[in-house]
Design a protein around this motif. Structure first.
Motif, short mmCIF file in Angstrom:
data_model
loop_
_atom_site.label_atom_id
_atom_site.label_comp_id
_atom_site.label_asym_id
_atom_site.label_seq_id
_atom_site.Cartn_x
_atom_site.Cartn_y
_atom_site.Cartn_z
N MET A 1 10.22 -5.79 20.48
CA MET A 1 9.89 -7.07 19.85
C MET A 1 10.83 -8.17 20.33
O MET A 1 10.40 -9.32 20.54
CB MET A 1 9.95 -6.93 18.33
CG MET A 1 8.88 -6.03 17.74
SD MET A 1 9.08 -5.75 15.96
CE MET A 1 8.87 -7.42 15.36
N MET A 2 12.10 -7.85 20.52
CA MET A 2 13.04 -8.85 21.04
C MET A 2 12.65 -9.30 22.44
O MET A 2 12.65 -10.49 22.76
CB MET A 2 14.46 -8.26 21.07
CG MET A 2 15.08 -8.00 19.71
SD MET A 2 16.73 -7.29 19.89
CE MET A 2 17.08 -6.83 18.19
N ILE A 3 12.30 -8.34 23.28
CA ILE A 3 11.96 -8.67 24.67
C ILE A 3 10.62 -9.40 24.74
O ILE A 3 10.43 -10.31 25.55
CB ILE A 3 11.95 -7.39 25.52
CG1 ILE A 3 13.37 -6.82 25.62
CG2 ILE A 3 11.39 -7.65 26.91
CD1 ILE A 3 13.48 -5.51 26.37
N ASP A 4 9.67 -9.02 23.89
CA ASP A 4 8.38 -9.70 23.88
C ASP A 4 8.51 -11.16 23.50
O ASP A 4 7.70 -12.00 23.93
CB ASP A 4 7.42 -8.99 22.92
CG ASP A 4 6.95 -7.65 23.44
OD1 ASP A 4 7.12 -7.40 24.66
OD2 ASP A 4 6.43 -6.83 22.64
N SER A 5 9.50 -11.50 22.68
CA SER A 5 9.66 -12.88 22.22
C SER A 5 10.74 -13.64 22.97
O SER A 5 11.07 -14.77 22.60
CB SER A 5 9.98 -12.89 20.72
OG SER A 5 11.18 -12.19 20.46
N VAL B 1 23.29 -6.44 26.91
CA VAL B 1 24.39 -6.86 26.02
C VAL B 1 23.87 -7.78 24.93
O VAL B 1 24.27 -7.69 23.76
CB VAL B 1 25.51 -7.53 26.84
CG1 VAL B 1 26.60 -8.06 25.91
CG2 VAL B 1 26.11 -6.55 27.83
N ASP B 2 22.96 -8.71 25.30
CA ASP B 2 22.37 -9.60 24.30
C ASP B 2 21.60 -8.81 23.25
O ASP B 2 21.70 -9.08 22.04
CB ASP B 2 21.43 -10.60 24.98
CG ASP B 2 22.16 -11.54 25.93
OD1 ASP B 2 23.35 -11.80 25.70
OD2 ASP B 2 21.54 -11.98 26.93
N LEU C 1 22.10 -5.70 22.47
CA LEU C 1 23.08 -4.95 21.69
C LEU C 1 23.69 -5.82 20.60
O LEU C 1 23.86 -5.37 19.45
CB LEU C 1 24.16 -4.40 22.62
CG LEU C 1 25.27 -3.58 21.96
CD1 LEU C 1 24.70 -2.32 21.33
CD2 LEU C 1 26.35 -3.24 22.97
N ASP C 2 24.03 -7.08 20.93
CA ASP C 2 24.62 -7.98 19.94
C ASP C 2 23.65 -8.23 18.79
O ASP C 2 24.06 -8.27 17.62
CB ASP C 2 25.00 -9.30 20.61
CG ASP C 2 26.17 -9.15 21.58
OD1 ASP C 2 26.90 -8.14 21.45
OD2 ASP C 2 26.34 -10.01 22.46
N ARG C 3 22.37 -8.40 19.09
CA ARG C 3 21.38 -8.65 18.04
C ARG C 3 21.22 -7.42 17.14
O ARG C 3 21.09 -7.54 15.92
CB ARG C 3 20.04 -9.03 18.65
CG ARG C 3 20.06 -10.37 19.37
CD ARG C 3 18.64 -10.82 19.69
NE ARG C 3 18.64 -12.11 20.39
CZ ARG C 3 17.53 -12.80 20.65
NH1 ARG C 3 16.34 -12.31 20.28
NH2 ARG C 3 17.59 -13.96 21.27
N LEU C 4 21.24 -6.24 17.75
CA LEU C 4 21.15 -5.02 16.95
C LEU C 4 22.37 -4.86 16.06
O LEU C 4 22.28 -4.41 14.92
CB LEU C 4 20.98 -3.80 17.86
CG LEU C 4 19.66 -3.68 18.62
CD1 LEU C 4 19.70 -2.50 19.58
CD2 LEU C 4 18.49 -3.53 17.65
N ASN C 5 23.54 -5.22 16.60
CA ASN C 5 24.77 -5.12 15.81
C ASN C 5 24.72 -6.03 14.59
O ASN C 5 25.23 -5.69 13.52
CB ASN C 5 25.98 -5.45 16.67
CG ASN C 5 26.29 -4.36 17.68
OD1 ASN C 5 25.86 -3.22 17.53
ND2 ASN C 5 27.04 -4.69 18.72
N THR C 6 24.13 -7.23 14.76
CA THR C 6 24.02 -8.15 13.61
C THR C 6 23.12 -7.58 12.53
O THR C 6 23.23 -7.96 11.36
CB THR C 6 23.47 -9.51 14.07
OG1 THR C 6 22.18 -9.33 14.66
CG2 THR C 6 24.42 -10.17 15.06
N GLN D 1 25.50 2.16 21.59
CA GLN D 1 26.17 1.75 22.81
C GLN D 1 25.20 0.97 23.72
O GLN D 1 23.99 1.12 23.62
CB GLN D 1 26.72 2.97 23.55
CG GLN D 1 27.70 3.81 22.75
CD GLN D 1 28.96 3.05 22.41
OE1 GLN D 1 29.47 2.27 23.22
NE2 GLN D 1 29.49 3.27 21.20
N ARG D 2 25.79 0.15 24.61
CA ARG D 2 24.94 -0.58 25.56
C ARG D 2 24.15 0.39 26.44
O ARG D 2 23.00 0.13 26.80
CB ARG D 2 25.80 -1.49 26.45
CG ARG D 2 24.97 -2.39 27.38
CD ARG D 2 25.84 -3.15 28.33
NE ARG D 2 26.47 -2.26 29.29
CZ ARG D 2 25.88 -1.86 30.42
NH1 ARG D 2 24.65 -2.22 30.69
NH2 ARG D 2 26.52 -1.05 31.24
#
Length: 500
Positions: free
Chosen positions: A419-423, A433-434, A436-441, A447-448
């Motif tokens: 869903m992140m990549i589709d949008s 890395v981007d 990963l940061d969104r998942l961490n939030t 891990q990456r």
């Protein structure tokens, strides 16, 4: 000393499966239609088996005849009192599809899957994920696959044919390896099996890969002791790995060979009744089996020769084994499906993001079954659910822990990544890395490298290859972008072994 001939008797321990045990294992793997065909063959060979009309009431005998029959039964060496256990399925604890009359079960004529050819199936997937620079090489590889789904050419041959670099051909081949069915594009049996192992969502057998890599010939010869000694593991562990490898497909393209419509008959129906999700075993395709009373009466007769009585008892025992085995298969299938439904109730009510982690070992330990049995029962079995038609193996996935201590299914995490990549902005796509940061939030700690693994398992290209011509985007030549077994940095391609 003159040679001599002598006979020695030795005692040796070993594990051997009887023909009945082998047949029972095969029935665990077979879907319902294959089981129905097998039952028909057995009925043709065994006179004690017959199809019983469910609505037909048996005629009652006079009391004096019943007493006489009971007296004759006591004279038989094999008591046929076990037959009373198979009049219905209530004693097994599962609901048979024959007992459901609510009209909610969809007819099999309405459940169908269009099966394209292998090339059409692969080209459709490949064109969705491949960058333009890799399209010619990938399409050439797909069109050159043999009937098994193997790539029999070489990188150099394709490179010369298309006037592209061997590195580009290798990148295209690696992308083909991520497509469905798993194992397609392999250059030999060993590579096909390794690719399929990499596609598995969960495997507690971490020695499967070494066995395939270094002991495949020994595995074919069933030389389990040699494998055990070489890898320093128990023989039982080698046999467990052999069972898992036996479920892999040596010919990945076996199910693709034409454009005809293939009808899928579900082994299970899952329906919500009065607020509760019920599991129904589909027995409709199979004949209702019973024991032919005429042959039972014939066995009770006096004056049968020894050969006649031996033949009849053998057939009656075989009929008993068939009835027991079929009911055990259905009961085990019901228990596995019941457990899946109890773990995933939200999913079957349409909340797809609530899919919980579930492993073969978890089910096996709870139900006191072996992992191999659960794997066989979930393979090639479909369930018709309120939210669609699914293979049972779809519901097995790894777990990912959140900061709150809760467990998420790896499939749910993959869905979030998709869903992140589709949008995303096509001109400035997200890096691993981007993501990963969104998942961490969201409290998801992975891990990456795991992000890259999940992305590749969904056949999603890395950021560099997803970028469109809408804009150059920020420079990232110094940042290595990993793909499955490949690393790209500053336009230079270097092969790496990253499958373990």
């Amino acid at each position: 000393m003159a040679p001599e001939v002598r006979l020695d008797v030795t005692v040796r321990q070993g594990l051997f499966l009887s023909p009945e045990q082998r047949q029972a294992i095969e029935l665990m793997v077979k879907p319902v239609m294959d089981v129905a065909l097998w039952v028909q063959e057995e009925m043709n060979q065994n006179p004690f088996l017959e199809e019983v009309d469910v609505l037909e009431e048996p005629e009652k005998e006079p009391a004096e005849l019943q007493d006489e029959d009971k007296e004759k039964d006591r004279k038989l060496e094999e008591d046929d009192g076990w037959m009373k256990n198979f009049h219905d399925g209530a004693d097994l604890g599962y609901v048979s599809s024959r007992t459901v009359h609510d009209g909610d079960i969809q007819s099999i004529e309405h459940i169908k899957i269009e099966v394209p050819s292998l090339a059409e199936h692969l080209l459709w997937q490949y064109r969705l994920v491949a960058p333009p620079v890799l399209t010619p090489a990938g399409e050439y590889i797909i069109q050159s696959l043999d009937e098994r789904g193997f790539f029999t050419s070489t990188l150099e041959e394709v490179s010369k044919q298309l006037s592209v670099s061997p590195e580009s051909v290798q990148s295209a081949l690696d992308l083909v390896h991520t497509l469905d069915p798993p194992g397609v594009g392999a250059r030999n049996l060993q590579e096909a099996l390794l690719i399929q192992v990499d596609h598995l969502e969960e495997s507690s057998l971490d020695y499967v890969r070494p066995i395939i890599q270094y002991h495949l010939d020994d595995l074919v010869r069933k030389n389990y002791k040699k494998i055990s000694g070489s890898l320093k593991i128990k023989v039982e562990k080698v046999m467990e790995a052999a069972d898992l490898i036996g479920t892999l497909n040596p010919h990945p393209a076996r199910d693709y060979g034409g454009t005809e419509t293939r009808y899928v008959v579900p082994d299970l129906f899952i329906r919500e009744v009065a607020g509760r999700l019920e599991v129904i075993v589909n027995e409709n395709p199979m004949p209702r089996l019973g024991v032919n009373p005429r042959y039972v009466e014939f066995l009770r007769r006096e004056g049968l020769s020894k050969e006649e009585k031996s033949y009849l008892k053998e057939k009656m025992n075989n009929a008993r084994w068939i009835l027991n085995t079929l009911h055990q298969r259905n009961l085990s299938l019901y228990l596995v499906a019941r457990y899946i439904v109890d773990v995933q109730p939200d999913f079957f009510r349409g909340q797809f993001d609530k899919l919980r982690p579930l492993t073969l070992k978890q089910v096996a330990d709870t139900l006191a079954l072996s992992i191999s049995t659960v794997s066989r029962l979930s393979n090639r079995k479909y369930a018709d659910t309120p939210v669609g038609l699914f293979q049972l193996k779809y519901f097995f996935s790894n777990s990912v822990l959140t900061e709150s201590g809760q467990s998420l299914s790896s499939r749910s995490v993959k869905q979030k990544i998709r869903m992140m990549i589709d949008s995303e902005d096509a001109a400035v796509p997200l890096s691993d890395v981007d993501i990963l940061d969104r998942l961490n939030t969201e409290g998801i700690r992975i891990q990456r490298r795991t992000v890259a693994k999940y992305r590749e398992s969904m056949s999603i290209l890395p950021r560099r290859l997803r970028r469109t011509a809408a804009g150059p985007g920020p420079p990232d030549a110094a940042e290595p972008v990993e793909t499955d077994g490949e690393s790209f940095q500053g336009g230079t391609h270097a092969a790496q072994s990253d499958r373990t």
